[in-house]
Design a protein around this motif. Structure first.
Motif, mmCIF file in Angstrom:
data_model
loop_
_atom_site.group_PDB
_atom_site.id
_atom_site.type_symbol
_atom_site.label_atom_id
_atom_site.label_comp_id
_atom_site.label_asym_id
_atom_site.label_seq_id
_atom_site.Cartn_x
_atom_site.Cartn_y
_atom_site.Cartn_z
ATOM 1 N N GLU A 22 0.829 -1.213 0.000
ATOM 2 C CA GLU A 22 0.000 0.000 0.000
ATOM 3 C C GLU A 22 0.857 1.254 0.000
ATOM 4 O O GLU A 22 0.592 2.205 -0.737
ATOM 5 N N LYS A 23 1.889 1.254 0.839
ATOM 6 C CA LYS A 23 2.756 2.420 0.949
ATOM 7 C C LYS A 23 3.474 2.684 -0.372
ATOM 8 O O LYS A 23 3.582 3.828 -0.813
ATOM 9 N N ARG A 24 3.943 1.614 -1.029
ATOM 10 C CA ARG A 24 4.618 1.757 -2.326
ATOM 11 C C ARG A 24 3.669 2.340 -3.362
ATOM 12 O O ARG A 24 4.033 3.235 -4.123
ATOM 13 N N ALA A 25 2.433 1.825 -3.403
ATOM 14 C CA ALA A 25 1.451 2.303 -4.378
ATOM 15 C C ALA A 25 1.148 3.780 -4.153
ATOM 16 O O ALA A 25 1.044 4.562 -5.116
ATOM 17 N N LYS A 26 1.029 4.174 -2.885
ATOM 18 C CA LYS A 26 0.736 5.570 -2.560
ATOM 19 C C LYS A 26 1.888 6.481 -2.967
ATOM 20 O O LYS A 26 1.679 7.532 -3.579
ATOM 21 N N GLY A 35 10.953 9.092 -1.441
ATOM 22 C CA GLY A 35 10.292 8.267 -0.427
ATOM 23 C C GLY A 35 10.376 6.788 -0.782
ATOM 24 O O GLY A 35 10.554 5.935 0.094
ATOM 25 N N LEU A 36 10.258 6.491 -2.077
ATOM 26 C CA LEU A 36 10.383 5.102 -2.525
ATOM 27 C C LEU A 36 11.792 4.576 -2.272
ATOM 28 O O LEU A 36 11.976 3.414 -1.914
ATOM 29 N N GLN A 37 12.791 5.432 -2.457
ATOM 30 C CA GLN A 37 14.179 5.023 -2.247
ATOM 31 C C GLN A 37 14.450 4.667 -0.792
ATOM 32 O O GLN A 37 15.323 3.852 -0.505
ATOM 33 N N LYS A 38 13.688 5.264 0.117
ATOM 34 C CA LYS A 38 13.913 5.023 1.550
ATOM 35 C C LYS A 38 13.293 3.715 2.040
ATOM 36 O O LYS A 38 13.617 3.253 3.123
ATOM 37 N N LYS A 41 14.903 -2.495 0.325
ATOM 38 C CA LYS A 41 15.059 -3.059 -1.019
ATOM 39 C C LYS A 41 14.145 -4.258 -1.224
ATOM 40 O O LYS A 41 13.581 -4.444 -2.298
ATOM 41 N N ASN A 42 14.002 -5.086 -0.207
ATOM 42 C CA ASN A 42 13.190 -6.294 -0.343
ATOM 43 C C ASN A 42 11.693 -6.009 -0.376
ATOM 44 O O ASN A 42 10.895 -6.924 -0.538
ATOM 45 N N ALA A 43 11.298 -4.743 -0.240
ATOM 46 C CA ALA A 43 9.890 -4.382 -0.329
ATOM 47 C C ALA A 43 9.441 -4.277 -1.783
ATOM 48 O O ALA A 43 8.261 -4.170 -2.064
ATOM 49 N N SER A 44 10.383 -4.338 -2.711
ATOM 50 C CA SER A 44 10.061 -4.242 -4.128
ATOM 51 C C SER A 44 9.654 -5.611 -4.674
ATOM 52 O O SER A 44 10.373 -6.593 -4.499
ATOM 53 N N PRO A 45 8.516 -5.702 -5.369
ATOM 54 C CA PRO A 45 8.075 -7.000 -5.895
ATOM 55 C C PRO A 45 8.992 -7.540 -6.986
ATOM 56 O O PRO A 45 8.948 -8.732 -7.302
ATOM 57 N N VAL A 46 9.836 -6.701 -7.557
ATOM 58 C CA VAL A 46 10.763 -7.146 -8.594
ATOM 59 C C VAL A 46 11.782 -8.139 -8.026
ATOM 60 O O VAL A 46 12.296 -8.990 -8.741
#
Length: 89
Positions: A22-26, A35-38, A41-46
């Motif tokens: 949710e936070k990433r989408a927002k 904010g995305l950079q902070k 790393k493992n929060a990225s679905p890639v």
């Protein structure tokens, strides 16, 4: 069979992706790239890797079943997957 540490690492990434989805989408919708950079790393679905649910094998993965080809073949031969039969002609 994959090492237990690899399977554990994958499960940890899956939990992390779900937690920050949710936070990433927002942040993406707002265009807040800093904010995305902070985020971790493992929060990225890639960073997720398709792995067999039983053995953890990363290659020969069949997306429809969530299994690798080896386990799929064994289970299909044993009749454990409904609707799948060995073909012959």
């Amino acid at each position: 069979m994959a090492k237990e540490s690899m399977k554990a690492r994958q499960r940890k990434r899956e939990r992390m992706v779900a937690r920050f989805a949710e936070k990433r989408a927002k942040l993406k919708a707002e265009g807040d790239w800093e904010g995305l950079q902070k985020l971790p790393k493992n929060a990225s679905p890639v960073r997720l890797r398709n792995r067999c649910n039983i053995t953890g094998r990363p290659r020969g993965y069949m997306r429809d079943f969530g299994l690798c080809r080896n386990v799929f073949r064994e289970m299909a031969s044993d009749g454990k997957i409904p609707g799948i039969t060995k073909s012959s002609w």
